[in-house]
Enzyme design. Structure first.
Site, mmCIF file in Angstrom:
data_model
loop_
_atom_site.group_PDB
_atom_site.id
_atom_site.type_symbol
_atom_site.label_atom_id
_atom_site.label_comp_id
_atom_site.label_asym_id
_atom_site.label_seq_id
_atom_site.Cartn_x
_atom_site.Cartn_y
_atom_site.Cartn_z
ATOM 1 N N GLY A 46 -23.625 9.546 57.210
ATOM 2 C CA GLY A 46 -23.807 10.759 57.984
ATOM 3 C C GLY A 46 -23.739 11.972 57.082
ATOM 4 O O GLY A 46 -23.172 11.917 55.985
ATOM 5 N N GLN A 51 -22.722 20.706 54.812
ATOM 6 C CA GLN A 51 -22.514 19.947 53.581
ATOM 7 C C GLN A 51 -23.638 20.151 52.574
ATOM 8 O O GLN A 51 -23.506 19.758 51.414
ATOM 9 C CB GLN A 51 -22.369 18.460 53.895
ATOM 10 N N GLU A 133 -19.312 13.897 62.064
ATOM 11 C CA GLU A 133 -20.333 14.914 61.767
ATOM 12 C C GLU A 133 -20.246 16.105 62.717
ATOM 13 O O GLU A 133 -20.416 17.250 62.292
ATOM 14 C CB GLU A 133 -21.733 14.292 61.794
ATOM 15 N N HIS A 136 -17.707 18.446 61.530
ATOM 16 C CA HIS A 136 -18.227 19.321 60.465
ATOM 17 C C HIS A 136 -18.873 20.576 61.052
ATOM 18 O O HIS A 136 -18.694 21.681 60.539
ATOM 19 C CB HIS A 136 -19.276 18.600 59.613
#
Length: 163
Positions: A46, A51, A133, A136
Site C-alpha cells: 500500500g 508518502q 493507508e 496516512h
C-alpha cells in the site's frame, strides 16, 4: 511511468491531514499509476499520496496479481468490526516493524480515478492495509499505534520455521 521518491519520517507532510480531491483528470491518473509503480518498486502492499509528497486523499492497496488494485480517492470508513493484532511495516519508516491492533473487518466508501463512488468491504490483512493507508491520509502514522516493536530477525526465524 515514474518511480517517485518515498517521503520518510519525520517529514511534516506525513502528519498533516490531506485535502479532499475535487478534480478527477489525467494528472490524477498519472499520479495513481506512478504511486503504484513506486509501491511495487519498494515491495509495498500500500501507499498513500503523502508518502510521495502529495497532501491529497489518494491511496492504493495491491496485494498480488490475482486481485484488482484498490485505488481509494477520498475514502471514508463507514463500518469496522472485530479486532486483531498483527505486525506492520511502512515505506515511510524503513526497517521499523511493530505489532498494531486494528479492526478485522472494514467497510469504506471511496471514489475511483474517474470520480465514481464505490463501496468496499474487506477483512483480515486486506482490511489492515486499507486502514493503514487511510490513517496516512488523516495524518496518523503507524508508529504511534505500535504496541511492541518487532525486530526483523523475528521474521527470519518465522521463515526458517516455515521451511
Amino acid at each position: 511511468m515514474t518511480i517517485l521518491k518515498i517521503v520518510t519520517h519525520p517529514s511534516p507532510i506525513l502528519t498533516t491531514p490531506c485535502e479532499e480531491v475535487t478534480v478527477f483528470d489525467d494528472e490524477l491518473g498519472i499520479l495513481l499509476d506512478n504511486m503504484h509503480e513506486t509501491m511495487i518498486e519498494h515491495d509495498g502492499v500500500g501507499i498513500a499520496a503523502p508518502q510521495v509528497g502529495k497532501s491529497i486523499r489518494v491511496a492504493i492497496v495491491d496485494f498480488d496479481e490475482e486481485q484488482e488494485i484498490i485505488e481509494m480517492i477520498n475514502p471514508v470508513v463507514t463500518a469496522t468490526g472485530g479486532s486483531e493484532v498483527e505486525v506492520e511495516g511502512c515505506l515511510s519508516f524503513p526497517g521499523l516493524f511493530g505489532e498494531v491492533e486494528r479492526p478485522f473487518h472494514v467497510r469504506i466508501e471511496a471514489q475511483e480515478r474517474d470520480g465514481k463512488l464505490y463501496e468496499l468491504e474487506a477483512e483480515g490483512y486486506e482490511a489492515r492495509a486499507i486502514l493503514h493507508e487511510i490513517d496516512h491520509l488523516n495524518g496518523v502514522l503507524f508508529d504511534k499505534k505500535i504496541q511492541r516493536v518487532v525486530d526483523p530477525s523475528e521474521f527470519e526465524d518465522e521463515e526458517e520455521d516455515d521451511e
